[in-house]
Design a protein around this motif. Structure first.
Motif, PDB file in Angstrom:
ATOM      1  N   ASN A   1       0.833  -1.218   0.000  1.00 49.94           N
ATOM      2  CA  ASN A   1       0.000   0.000   0.000  1.00 49.94           C
ATOM      3  C   ASN A   1       0.860   1.258   0.000  1.00 49.94           C
ATOM      4  OD1 ASN A   1      -2.351  -1.380  -0.037  1.00 49.94           O
ATOM      5  ND2 ASN A   1      -2.900  -1.047   2.107  1.00 49.94           N
ATOM      6  N   ALA A   2       1.950   1.213   0.802  1.00 45.56           N
ATOM      7  CA  ALA A   2       2.824   2.397   0.890  1.00 45.56           C
ATOM      8  C   ALA A   2       3.376   2.737  -0.503  1.00 45.56           C
ATOM      9  CB  ALA A   2       3.948   2.128   1.870  1.00 45.56           C
ATOM     10  N   ILE A   3       3.591   1.716  -1.311  1.00 48.35           N
ATOM     11  CA  ILE A   3       4.118   1.960  -2.665  1.00 48.35           C
ATOM     12  C   ILE A   3       2.975   2.312  -3.630  1.00 48.35           C
ATOM     13  CG2 ILE A   3       5.352   0.925  -4.614  1.00 48.35           C
ATOM     14  CD1 ILE A   3       6.729  -0.899  -2.469  1.00 48.35           C
ATOM     15  N   LYS A   4       1.875   1.536  -3.511  1.00 46.05           N
ATOM     16  CA  LYS A   4       0.738   1.737  -4.441  1.00 46.05           C
ATOM     17  C   LYS A   4       0.182   3.149  -4.340  1.00 46.05           C
ATOM     18  CE  LYS A   4      -2.373  -1.505  -3.531  1.00 46.05           C
ATOM     19  NZ  LYS A   4      -3.472  -2.458  -3.588  1.00 46.05           N
ATOM     20  N   TYR A   5       0.009   3.613  -3.079  1.00 47.32           N
ATOM     21  CA  TYR A   5      -0.659   4.911  -2.884  1.00 47.32           C
ATOM     22  C   TYR A   5       0.375   6.014  -2.684  1.00 47.32           C
ATOM     23  CZ  TYR A   5      -4.556   1.793  -2.558  1.00 47.32           C
ATOM     24  OH  TYR A   5      -5.480   0.827  -2.859  1.00 47.32           O
TER      25      TYR A   5
ATOM     26  N   GLY B   1       3.321   8.862   0.947  1.00 45.23           N
ATOM     27  CA  GLY B   1       2.327   8.728  -0.129  1.00 45.23           C
ATOM     28  C   GLY B   1       1.272   9.820  -0.140  1.00 45.23           C
ATOM     29  N   ILE B   2       0.162   9.486  -0.781  1.00 42.26           N
ATOM     30  CA  ILE B   2      -0.884  10.502  -0.995  1.00 42.26           C
ATOM     31  C   ILE B   2      -1.657  10.823   0.295  1.00 42.26           C
ATOM     32  CG2 ILE B   2      -1.235  10.038  -3.451  1.00 42.26           C
ATOM     33  CD1 ILE B   2      -3.588   8.231  -2.666  1.00 42.26           C
ATOM     34  N   GLY B   3      -1.529   9.973   1.305  1.00 40.29           N
ATOM     35  CA  GLY B   3      -2.241  10.209   2.571  1.00 40.29           C
ATOM     36  C   GLY B   3      -3.726   9.859   2.447  1.00 40.29           C
ATOM     37  N   ILE B   4      -4.411   9.876   3.576  1.00 44.19           N
ATOM     38  CA  ILE B   4      -5.832   9.495   3.603  1.00 44.19           C
ATOM     39  C   ILE B   4      -6.623  10.611   4.275  1.00 44.19           C
ATOM     40  CG2 ILE B   4      -7.490   7.721   4.354  1.00 44.19           C
ATOM     41  CD1 ILE B   4      -4.960   5.867   4.663  1.00 44.19           C
ATOM     42  N   ASP B   5      -7.715  10.952   3.659  1.00 43.56           N
ATOM     43  CA  ASP B   5      -8.577  12.012   4.215  1.00 43.56           C
ATOM     44  C   ASP B   5      -9.116  11.581   5.586  1.00 43.56           C
ATOM     45  OD1 ASP B   5     -10.247  14.122   4.567  1.00 43.56           O
ATOM     46  OD2 ASP B   5     -10.970  14.137   2.494  1.00 43.56           O
TER      47      ASP B   5
ATOM     48  N   PHE C   1     -13.823  -4.334   1.710  1.00 45.56           N
ATOM     49  CA  PHE C   1     -14.153  -3.779   0.379  1.00 45.56           C
ATOM     50  C   PHE C   1     -14.079  -2.251   0.315  1.00 45.56           C
ATOM     51  CE2 PHE C   1     -16.866  -7.718   0.422  1.00 45.56           C
ATOM     52  CZ  PHE C   1     -16.026  -8.454  -0.412  1.00 45.56           C
ATOM     53  N   PHE C   2     -13.723  -1.622   1.427  1.00 47.13           N
ATOM     54  CA  PHE C   2     -13.687  -0.146   1.365  1.00 47.13           C
ATOM     55  C   PHE C   2     -12.439   0.317   0.623  1.00 47.13           C
ATOM     56  CE2 PHE C   2     -12.365   4.037   2.697  1.00 47.13           C
ATOM     57  CZ  PHE C   2     -13.525   4.755   2.522  1.00 47.13           C
ATOM     58  N   ARG C   3     -12.659   1.235  -0.326  1.00 47.96           N
ATOM     59  CA  ARG C   3     -11.543   1.886  -1.014  1.00 47.96           C
ATOM     60  C   ARG C   3     -11.846   3.371  -1.018  1.00 47.96           C
ATOM     61  NH1 ARG C   3      -9.316   0.165  -6.194  1.00 47.96           N
ATOM     62  NH2 ARG C   3      -7.374   0.314  -5.022  1.00 47.96           N
TER      63      ARG C   3
ATOM     64  N   LYS D   1      -4.960  -0.445  -8.499  1.00 45.17           N
ATOM     65  CA  LYS D   1      -5.808  -1.633  -8.419  1.00 45.17           C
ATOM     66  C   LYS D   1      -5.901  -2.170  -6.984  1.00 45.17           C
ATOM     67  CE  LYS D   1      -5.935  -2.260 -13.030  1.00 45.17           C
ATOM     68  NZ  LYS D   1      -4.677  -2.232 -13.756  1.00 45.17           N
ATOM     69  N   GLY D   2      -6.986  -2.793  -6.689  1.00 43.78           N
ATOM     70  CA  GLY D   2      -7.133  -3.400  -5.360  1.00 43.78           C
ATOM     71  C   GLY D   2      -8.588  -3.767  -5.124  1.00 43.78           C
ATOM     72  N   PHE D   3      -8.802  -4.564  -4.085  1.00 43.86           N
ATOM     73  CA  PHE D   3     -10.171  -5.010  -3.760  1.00 43.86           C
ATOM     74  C   PHE D   3     -10.688  -4.402  -2.468  1.00 43.86           C
ATOM     75  CE2 PHE D   3      -8.522  -8.878  -6.049  1.00 43.86           C
ATOM     76  CZ  PHE D   3      -9.219  -8.622  -7.213  1.00 43.86           C
TER      77      PHE D   3
ATOM     78  N   LEU E   1      -6.310  -4.107   4.130  1.00 44.86           N
ATOM     79  CA  LEU E   1      -6.252  -3.591   5.499  1.00 44.86           C
ATOM     80  C   LEU E   1      -7.193  -4.346   6.423  1.00 44.86           C
ATOM     81  CD1 LEU E   1      -5.849   0.261   5.005  1.00 44.86           C
ATOM     82  CD2 LEU E   1      -4.139  -1.421   5.672  1.00 44.86           C
ATOM     83  N   ASN E   2      -8.312  -4.828   5.855  1.00 47.94           N
ATOM     84  CA  ASN E   2      -9.241  -5.614   6.665  1.00 47.94           C
ATOM     85  C   ASN E   2      -8.538  -6.882   7.144  1.00 47.94           C
ATOM     86  OD1 ASN E   2     -11.532  -7.898   6.616  1.00 47.94           O
ATOM     87  ND2 ASN E   2     -12.348  -5.948   7.331  1.00 47.94           N
ATOM     88  N   TYR E   3      -7.779  -7.496   6.233  1.00 51.57           N
ATOM     89  CA  TYR E   3      -7.022  -8.703   6.567  1.00 51.57           C
ATOM     90  C   TYR E   3      -5.949  -8.384   7.612  1.00 51.57           C
ATOM     91  CZ  TYR E   3      -3.452 -12.299   5.837  1.00 51.57           C
ATOM     92  OH  TYR E   3      -2.506 -13.272   6.026  1.00 51.57           O
TER      93      TYR E   3
ATOM     94  N   GLY F   1       1.501  11.913   3.839  1.00 53.00           N
ATOM     95  CA  GLY F   1       1.832  10.498   3.986  1.00 53.00           C
ATOM     96  C   GLY F   1       1.049   9.841   5.107  1.00 53.00           C
ATOM     97  N   SER F   2       1.292   8.541   5.275  1.00 50.80           N
ATOM     98  CA  SER F   2       0.549   7.787   6.288  1.00 50.80           C
ATOM     99  C   SER F   2       1.523   7.025   7.177  1.00 50.80           C
ATOM    100  CB  SER F   2      -0.391   6.781   5.630  1.00 50.80           C
ATOM    101  OG  SER F   2      -1.126   7.403   4.628  1.00 50.80           O
ATOM    102  N   GLU F   3       1.008   6.687   8.358  1.00 50.96           N
ATOM    103  CA  GLU F   3       1.832   5.940   9.314  1.00 50.96           C
ATOM    104  C   GLU F   3       0.938   4.877   9.956  1.00 50.96           C
ATOM    105  OE1 GLU F   3       4.976   8.028  11.914  1.00 50.96           O
ATOM    106  OE2 GLU F   3       3.294   7.593  13.248  1.00 50.96           O
TER     107      GLU F   3
HETATM  108  P1  ADP Z   1      -6.778  -1.936  -1.603  1.00 45.82           P
HETATM  109  O1  ADP Z   1      -5.404  -1.386  -1.515  1.00 45.82           O
HETATM  110  O2  ADP Z   1      -6.844  -3.282  -2.206  1.00 45.82           O
HETATM  111  O3  ADP Z   1      -7.740  -0.978  -2.181  1.00 45.82           O
HETATM  112  P2  ADP Z   1      -6.734  -1.888   1.305  1.00 45.82           P
HETATM  113  O4  ADP Z   1      -7.706  -2.505   2.267  1.00 45.82           O
HETATM  114  O5  ADP Z   1      -5.317  -2.306   1.400  1.00 45.82           O
HETATM  115  O6  ADP Z   1      -7.346  -2.167  -0.121  1.00 45.82           O
HETATM  116  O7  ADP Z   1      -6.807  -0.319   1.483  1.00 45.82           O
HETATM  117  C1  ADP Z   1      -8.060   0.321   1.586  1.00 45.82           C
HETATM  118  C2  ADP Z   1      -7.954   1.750   1.097  1.00 45.82           C
HETATM  119  O8  ADP Z   1      -7.164   2.514   2.015  1.00 45.82           O
HETATM  120  C3  ADP Z   1      -7.208   1.873  -0.215  1.00 45.82           C
HETATM  121  O9  ADP Z   1      -8.129   1.763  -1.293  1.00 45.82           O
HETATM  122  C4  ADP Z   1      -6.567   3.230  -0.136  1.00 45.82           C
HETATM  123  O10 ADP Z   1      -7.497   4.204  -0.619  1.00 45.82           O
HETATM  124  C5  ADP Z   1      -6.369   3.467   1.338  1.00 45.82           C
HETATM  125  N1  ADP Z   1      -4.945   3.243   1.728  1.00 45.82           N
HETATM  126  C6  ADP Z   1      -4.434   2.120   2.284  1.00 45.82           C
HETATM  127  N2  ADP Z   1      -3.135   2.272   2.562  1.00 45.82           N
HETATM  128  C7  ADP Z   1      -2.803   3.517   2.179  1.00 45.82           C
HETATM  129  C8  ADP Z   1      -1.590   4.295   2.203  1.00 45.82           C
HETATM  130  N3  ADP Z   1      -0.464   3.791   2.679  1.00 45.82           N
HETATM  131  N4  ADP Z   1      -1.637   5.558   1.724  1.00 45.82           N
HETATM  132  C9  ADP Z   1      -2.790   6.081   1.257  1.00 45.82           C
HETATM  133  N5  ADP Z   1      -3.957   5.410   1.195  1.00 45.82           N
HETATM  134  C10 ADP Z   1      -3.978   4.152   1.654  1.00 45.82           C
END
Ligand code: ADP
Length: 427
Positions: free
Chosen positions: A328-332, A358-362, A373-375, A385-387, A391-393, A414-416
């Motif tokens: 996730n740290a790389i993807k986002y 990364g982009i951080g989370i609101d 399933f929350f994205r 991409k992702g399902f 994070l639920n797991y 970023g996120s921690e």
């Molecule tokens: P997925 O990555 O498959 O969508 P996750 O359960 O891993 O599902 O993550 C849920 C959501 O949380 C992601 O869709 C993303 O929007 C957000 N997220 C998770 N990790 C990060 C992160 N490190 N930085 C920013 N957003 C994140």
């Protein structure tokens, strides 16, 4: 059902509920006033009759001398201008009030104009076990006139009126139940709507995830169908590798979804092992993440307060937890990814923090990211991409180890993610 229709239903329901409550409140207030008036009329008739009968008993024919005054809600005085026999008074009061269907406790007293004092008072109760209280003379404020009169006070008037209004309370209860049911129905509609959106999102993501590898496999296999490819073994190997990698990727994806579905139904069984944390982190980072990040100009740093930190965890699942957070740290991340892993060996347990740029989370999404399933919404198109299962797991595995996961994040910074696993968990 569209969002607009749901919103209209919600607003209409709230308006109806407010209107129904206001109307009910208004009617109850009116009914209470009406009950009070009826009570007053009946008491006045009863007291007038009592006074007339006292005068008749005294053979006084000037019945017009009796005057009933309603001093306040529960207090009445009746001017008799003649001798008042208190025993007869009590008997007559009971009889006349009951004749007017007023059956509530009352206290009465008689004013003696010669001594200018309330000379006799008694509490009359209809409750059998009721210990009659002493009559408080303060309940009978003196009237400033020189003639004989008697006074009646109803100490339980409010209770009496409330009892008379039982039907209104039942109807209010029915109304409240109806409104609770309505609120529940609206809640269900909202929840169903959210579930159907999540389901739609999941199907979209799934299709996206599978489409690309399938298209690559299709293209590669078409190339392999060309008989001339045999003359070029290097190309053949290349395409075969692509097919192999994509098939592996697809298998992994299917496995992840199945694993999540299974974890729900059967629960995950942990195989707890002794782990040296440094060895595990090195294994994860050195093999995959360091090369991957360095190829993109980024880096991953592991900072441990002790190289000897030991843990008792399920190796496979715990590795998945760390990998999911690093993925996730790389993807986002929309710039060069810089990741830090910090560990702290505390007396109660081990804390592992994974920090990204990364982009951080609101803030509004933070409470949902661990939901299945929350994205985070990015409109209709998800570039990443992702399902929404990772994070639920991660949370589930932390919980199974008796631990927890927390997140701190700031949009654009970023996120921690911080995991804490206690030392003596019973799994
Ligand atoms: P997925 O990555 O498959 O969508 P996750 O359960 O891993 O599902 O993550 C849920 C959501 O949380 C992601 O869709 C993303 O929007 C957000 N997220 C998770 N990790 C990060 C992160 N490190 N930085 C920013 N957003 C994140």
């Amino acid at each position: 059902m569209s969002n607009r229709v749901i919103r209209i239903i919600f607003v209409l329901s709230v308006c109806c509920a407010v209107l129904m409550f206001t109307t009910q409140y208004f009617w109850i207030k009116k009914a209470y006033e009406l009950e009070k008036n009826i009570f007053n009329t009946h008491v006045t008739i009863a007291l007038k009759n009592v006074a007339d009968q006292i005068l008749r008993m005294n053979e006084n024919t000037s019945l017009t001398d009796s005057i009933v005054s309603h001093v306040n809600d529960s207090y009445y005085t009746v001017q008799v201008n003649d001798k008042i026999d208190s025993t007869a008074l009590e008997y007559l009061l009971k009889r006349e009030l009951l004749a007017q269907q007023i059956k509530t406790d009352f206290e009465y007293s008689v004013y003696d104009c010669e001594s200018e004092k309330m000379k006799y008072g008694k509490y009359v109760s209809y409750e059998r076990t009721y210990k009659k209280p002493d009559v408080k003379m303060e309940s009978f404020p003196k009237k400033l006139h020189g003639n004989n009169y008697f006074a009646v006070h109803f100490p339980k008037l409010d209770n009496y009126l409330t009892k008379e209004m039982t039907n209104w309370f039942w109807s209010t209860l029915v109304l409240i139940i109806f409104l609770i049911v309505l609120a529940y129905a609206i809640f269900i509609i909202f929840r169903q709507k959210r579930l159907s959106e999540i389901q739609k999102d999941f199907v979209n993501n799934m299709t996206h995830e599978f489409k690309t590898p399938l298209a690559t496999i299709k293209l590669s296999s078409e190339v392999l169908k060309n008989p001339n490819i045999v003359q070029n073994p290097e190309r053949l190997l290349n395409y075969a590798t692509i097919i192999n990698n994509e098939t592996l990727h697809l298998t992994n994806q299917v496995e992840r979804v199945l694993q999540m579905a299974k974890s729900n139904k059967e629960g995950i069984k942990l195989n707890i092992d002794h782990v040296v944390l440094k060895e595990m982190l090195d294994e994860i980072t050195e093999r995959k993440y360091k090369p991957l990040l360095r190829s993109r100009g980024g880096d991953i740093k592991v900072m441990m307060d002790s190289d000897k930190t030991e843990m008792y965890v399920d190796k496979l699942h715990f590795k998945n937890v760390i990998s999911n957070l690093l993925d996730n740290a790389i993807k986002y991340c929309d710039r060069t990814p810089m990741i830090e892993i910090r560990t702290q060996d505390k007396p109660q347990g081990v804390q592992i923090t994974i920090k990204d740029n990364g982009i951080g989370i609101d803030k509004k999404d933070l409470k949902n990211i661990f939901d299945k399933f929350f994205r985070v919404s990015t409109g209709n198109v998800h570039k990443v991409k992702g399902f929404g299962l990772g994070l639920n797991y991660v949370k589930l595995i932390c919980k199974l180890h008796g631990g927890e996961i927390k997140v701190n994040s700031e949009l654009g910074i970023g996120s921690e993610f911080t995991i804490f696993i206690p030392k003596n968990h019973k799994s």
